[in-house]
Scaffold this active site. Sequence first.
Site, PDB file in Angstrom:
ATOM      1  CE  LYS A 148       3.803   1.071   0.849  1.00  0.00           C
ATOM      2  NZ  LYS A 148       4.111  -0.354   0.959  1.00  0.00           N
ATOM      3  CG  ASP A 192       6.566   0.252   7.835  1.00  0.00           C
ATOM      4  OD1 ASP A 192       6.905  -0.718   8.525  1.00  0.00           O
ATOM      5  OD2 ASP A 192       5.759   0.154   6.894  1.00  0.00           O
ATOM      6  CG  ASP A 219       7.226  -2.149   0.443  1.00  0.00           C
ATOM      7  OD1 ASP A 219       7.280  -3.265  -0.099  1.00  0.00           O
ATOM      8  OD2 ASP A 219       6.345  -1.827   1.255  1.00  0.00           O
ATOM      9  CG  ASP A 245       5.430  -6.400   3.887  1.00  0.00           C
ATOM     10  OD1 ASP A 245       4.618  -6.928   4.663  1.00  0.00           O
ATOM     11  OD2 ASP A 245       5.371  -5.195   3.599  1.00  0.00           O
TER      12      ASP A 245
END
Length: 430
Positions: free
Chosen positions: A212, A388, A244, A314
Amino acid sequence: MLKFLFKNKINVELSIKQYKLNLRNPFGTAHSVTTTRTNALIEIKVEDIRGFGECGLPPKKALCYLADYNDIETYFNSWIKEIDEKQKQLSHHQESYHYDAFNTISQKEYFKELRKEMNDNQQSVYQFLFECLDNCQENIKDYSYASRCAIEMALLDGWGKFLKQPIYKLINIPESESLKPFYYTISMCPTMEEIIDSTDFGSKYTGFLKIKLDADVEKGMNIIDSVQKHLLKNSRPISKISVDANSSWTPSVARKYLEKLSPMADLISMVEQPFPIETLKSVNKDQKIDIEHLNEWISIKKEYQDKGLLIFADESICTEKDLESLVQLVHGVNVKLEKAGGIRAGLSTLLKAKEMGLKTWFGSMLGSSLNVGAAAHLLCSLSDFGGDLDGGLLVDDTTQLFENDAFQLLDNGLIKMNSNNYGVGVTLKK
């Protein structure tokens, strides 16, 4: 809680409670840092068969994360009110009962056996409870998706246990010939020491890592570089990295990251949600989309593609209704059960995405082994890039109520379903 006799024959108990989870490390994204989560846990008991469902509940975020525990409880109470009222109208002398809970899925081969009229009262209970779920008055509320996810999971968990089948066999999904990768999330912990500690733990299980990052390019590349060097030093190979951004980048930041990431294109599986949710959605329905801003992100999709990098949505993908507008911005989508509304809606979203030429990835909200175990049943056959499903690893063992028996990890992070475990496939700890 509600207890009743279905057709004056079958004992049914429904309950909800808070499922409090402590995290191994602080879990940081571009918009929040948490050390605990309060999820919702549903139990549906039909005679002696216990079905469980969980929904992960991250901090609320407009247009994306729409429910907290109080919302789930409100929905649950509305659902049991629907059950109570409909139960009174049932003919207890009726031999069979029929409700096709899967008629919204156009491909009739899915859930084929569960669509049939049931002469078995114990199976009829599940059709009855699904009908009440689909007719719940709270279904018009935005928080209903996460609520339905948890209830539906508990229903299919129990139904699968009754029929002695895992959920993917109930769905009638063939086992994929190729095993899909399991990604472990390295979140934006407050310190580099915690980031490396998280890396150390996750890399024991998989070489597929999700990192992230926020809009600070220098910090972000330092995290990637530090993770790579640490794993190289400890002789732990990285198979792939997913980046991400959690909707935190501007077009300018995305282009700066592109310069840094393009030399690593062979290692990067995807870049998740670099663009703000507001690129396509607005809290104020009267507010118009900024076309100039949208066009910049359309250009960025091509720029990334030209450098061999894929962009996935997402936060911007909840249900299949979002897909049409996303095609111009992304190469693929990350589907999550809580946002879609459960396994049925998740399946429909995956199938529609594939039909539209989008690549698929399956994610999960931060939750226990129960939550990720349910998601694995769709991921293993219908996800192109894996996903994930790391909630069971991110959560401290002492607060987990379930053992992860739904799947096992092989060959440095490939997911293999345990076909001998029924329903979701997890086991309640003793």
